[in-house]
Design an enzyme around this catalytic site. Structure first.
Site, PDB file in Angstrom:
ATOM      1  N   SER A 315       0.816  -1.210   0.000  1.00  0.00           N
ATOM      2  CA  SER A 315       0.000   0.000   0.000  1.00  0.00           C
ATOM      3  C   SER A 315       0.855   1.267   0.000  1.00  0.00           C
ATOM      4  O   SER A 315       1.537   1.550  -0.978  1.00  0.00           O
ATOM      5  CB  SER A 315      -0.959  -0.045   1.197  1.00  0.00           C
ATOM      6  N   ASP A 326      10.212   5.424 -10.306  1.00  0.00           N
ATOM      7  CA  ASP A 326       9.846   6.075 -11.567  1.00  0.00           C
ATOM      8  C   ASP A 326      10.730   7.281 -11.862  1.00  0.00           C
ATOM      9  O   ASP A 326      11.088   7.537 -13.012  1.00  0.00           O
ATOM     10  CB  ASP A 326       8.378   6.506 -11.538  1.00  0.00           C
ATOM     11  N   LYS A 340      -0.761  -4.151  -3.129  1.00  0.00           N
ATOM     12  CA  LYS A 340      -2.038  -3.519  -2.777  1.00  0.00           C
ATOM     13  C   LYS A 340      -2.063  -2.112  -3.362  1.00  0.00           C
ATOM     14  O   LYS A 340      -1.522  -1.182  -2.781  1.00  0.00           O
ATOM     15  CB  LYS A 340      -2.236  -3.461  -1.274  1.00  0.00           C
TER      16      LYS A 340
END
Length: 480
Positions: A315, A326, A340
């Site tokens: 999460s 990224d 999740k």
């Protein structure tokens, strides 16, 4: 997916008894929606209600029937949506604030189905009583814990301040069970800790994302730079971090990324669920308390960074790992994360009840959906030099019944190896029984040592096997 042992969930995510089970809060405002009611189906519900009231073997209270109907309806959607009664709602709010009433122990399920002590929280009632990492709780107040869900056992350990609970403990090298009677207290849990592990190299651990996490992290980073203004490299440890409040994840990411960088986006059915969250104070502060990151040393934006993750990273911790990956701000090391990638919004029903409802999926800055897939590390490194241990037996989001699908990539259909799979799992469990419990950040922390090797430009011992889940092709994904 793994075989029988994994699917039964014997190796679970660690939680804190008393409790800081991580729940994702969204920053979305509630919006009233009034769709047409399905009258025929509602009549059926009323008919069944009437039949139970008139024909069931013994009387049932109206309130219980209706609450159970609501609970079943919400729980049928996905593994993370739930109806929160008065007690559950209070526990959720306490956990997000970093305080709760309980014993002060981080726990998980052992391979034998008992409650395993991962770590007692420093200066907690359990810590002062002599509870140790690696202990197994076999009974609570004289009742067996085996065969009872982890959540239900956690509830048994909670209670009012000043009340007592008795634990029966099995401890390695002790011939007889040990008995402890512990008085419950309000526990103030620090979710961030840090230290210089070697000259020039810092370790920063976030165990869970709570409301105080960003402030606590800023204080720890400032202290590290006071010890050494010329830090050469830093390890951000998110292993076994089950997630938490969204604002915490945004703030931790923002500390290392360029000003105003997009951290995470969400998309769901409601217009309010279609959002982009940026690394600005309004997205990670609570109650206008000021920007905790404003006075951080400028060097934190450039310090070489490694993020450690494992299957227990879920999460909010996946939001952080995904954003830093990224932007190529950090090298992600460890094993594939839980997967999740959904947002649960708390919709209050009454003054003390609510519904925790999945309202959106979240996406990394490059548009990757983590749901049922997770973050694939840049460098796959096992928990130990000889393998991934019990971490490799943990369930993941994709193993959960009724899990939400990944809307950007098809889930892997590649099967796990079946040759002697059960035998291999039993071998791993037997081997792990001979190890002492791993303390993250210690001199015996293999993955941490590999992270330090990477920061120093030294060889890193990579995992011997590839993950079963197919890796996402970042180049083909659309930016959201």
């Amino acid at each position: 997916m793994m075989g029988k042992l994994k699917n039964t969930g014997l190796i679970g995510l660690g939680v804190v008894a008393g409790v800081a089970v991580s729940l994702q809060f969204s920053a979305m405002a509630q919006k009233t929606v009034e769709p047409p009611l399905p009258l025929e189906e509602l009549r059926q519900l009323a008919d069944v209600f009437g039949l139970i009231k008139s024909d069931y073997v013994e009387p049932v209270e109206d309130k219980k029937l209706l609450e159970d109907a609501i609970s079943g309806m919400v729980a049928s959607l996905d593994p993370h949506s739930a109806y929160l009664d008065k007690k559950a709602y209070a526990e959720l709010r306490e956990g997000s604030e970093g305080k709760f009433v309980g014993l002060g122990i981080e726990i998980g399920l052992s391979e034998d189905g008992y409650i395993k002590i991962v770590s007692p929280i420093e200066d907690s009632p359990a810590y002062r009583a002599g509870i140790k990492a690696g202990d197994l709780i076999t009974r609570l107040d004289g009742q067996p814990v085996k065969g009872v869900s982890l959540d239900d056992n956690v509830k048994r350990m909670r209670g009012e301040p000043g009340t007592k609970v008795s634990l029966t403990i099995a401890r390695k090298d002790e011939a007889q069970p040990l008995a402890f009677t512990i008085t419950r207290e309000e526990i103030h849990q620090k979710s961030v800790k840090a230290k210089m592990v070697e000259p020039g190299y810092a370790w920063l651990r976030v165990s869970q994302f709570q409301e105080p996490t960003v402030d606590d992290m800023a204080a720890q980073i400032t202290a590290l730079y006071q010890q050494d203004p010329n830090i050469k490299g830093m390890v951000l440890d998110l292993r076994n971090d089950p997630g938490g409040v969204l604002q915490g994840a945004i703030g931790v990411s923002a500390a290392f990324l360029p000003k105003d960088a997009a951290i995470v986006s969400t998309n769901g059915q409601l217009p309010d669920s279609k959002q982009v969250f940026y690394g600005r104070a309004e997205y990670y502060t609570f109650r206008s308390e000021g920007d905790a990151l404003a006075k951080l040393p400028a060097a934190i934006k450039k310090v070489p960074l490694v993020v450690l993750v494992n299957t227990g990273s879920a999460s909010a911790s996946e939001i952080v790992a995904g954003a830093l990956q990224d932007y190529k701000r950090a090298t992600i090391i460890g094993t594939q994360t839980f997967g999740k990638g959904s947002v649960q919004t708390i919709r209050q029903l009454t003054a003390d009840t609510a519904v925790k409802l999945t309202t959106a999926r979240y996406y990394t800055p490059n548009g990757r959906s983590i749901q049922a897939k997770g973050i694939v590390p840049d460098l796959l490194v096992d928990e130990n030099a000889d393998g991934d241990g019990l971490n490799g037996l943990r369930i993941r989001e994709a193993d959960l019944t009724k899990h939400l699908s990944n809307d950007r990539d098809k889930e892997s259909t590649k099967a796990a190896p079946v040759n002697d799979e059960m035998e291999e799992q039993l071998r791993i469990i037997a081997l792990e029984k001979t190890r002492k419990p791993l303390e993250f950040g210690s001199k015996d922390d293999f993955q941490l040592h590999q992270a330090l090797n990477h920061l120093k430009g030294l060889p890193v011992q990579l995992a011997k096997t590839e993950p079963v889940v197919v890796q996402a092709d970042v180049k083909k994904e659309q930016k959201k």
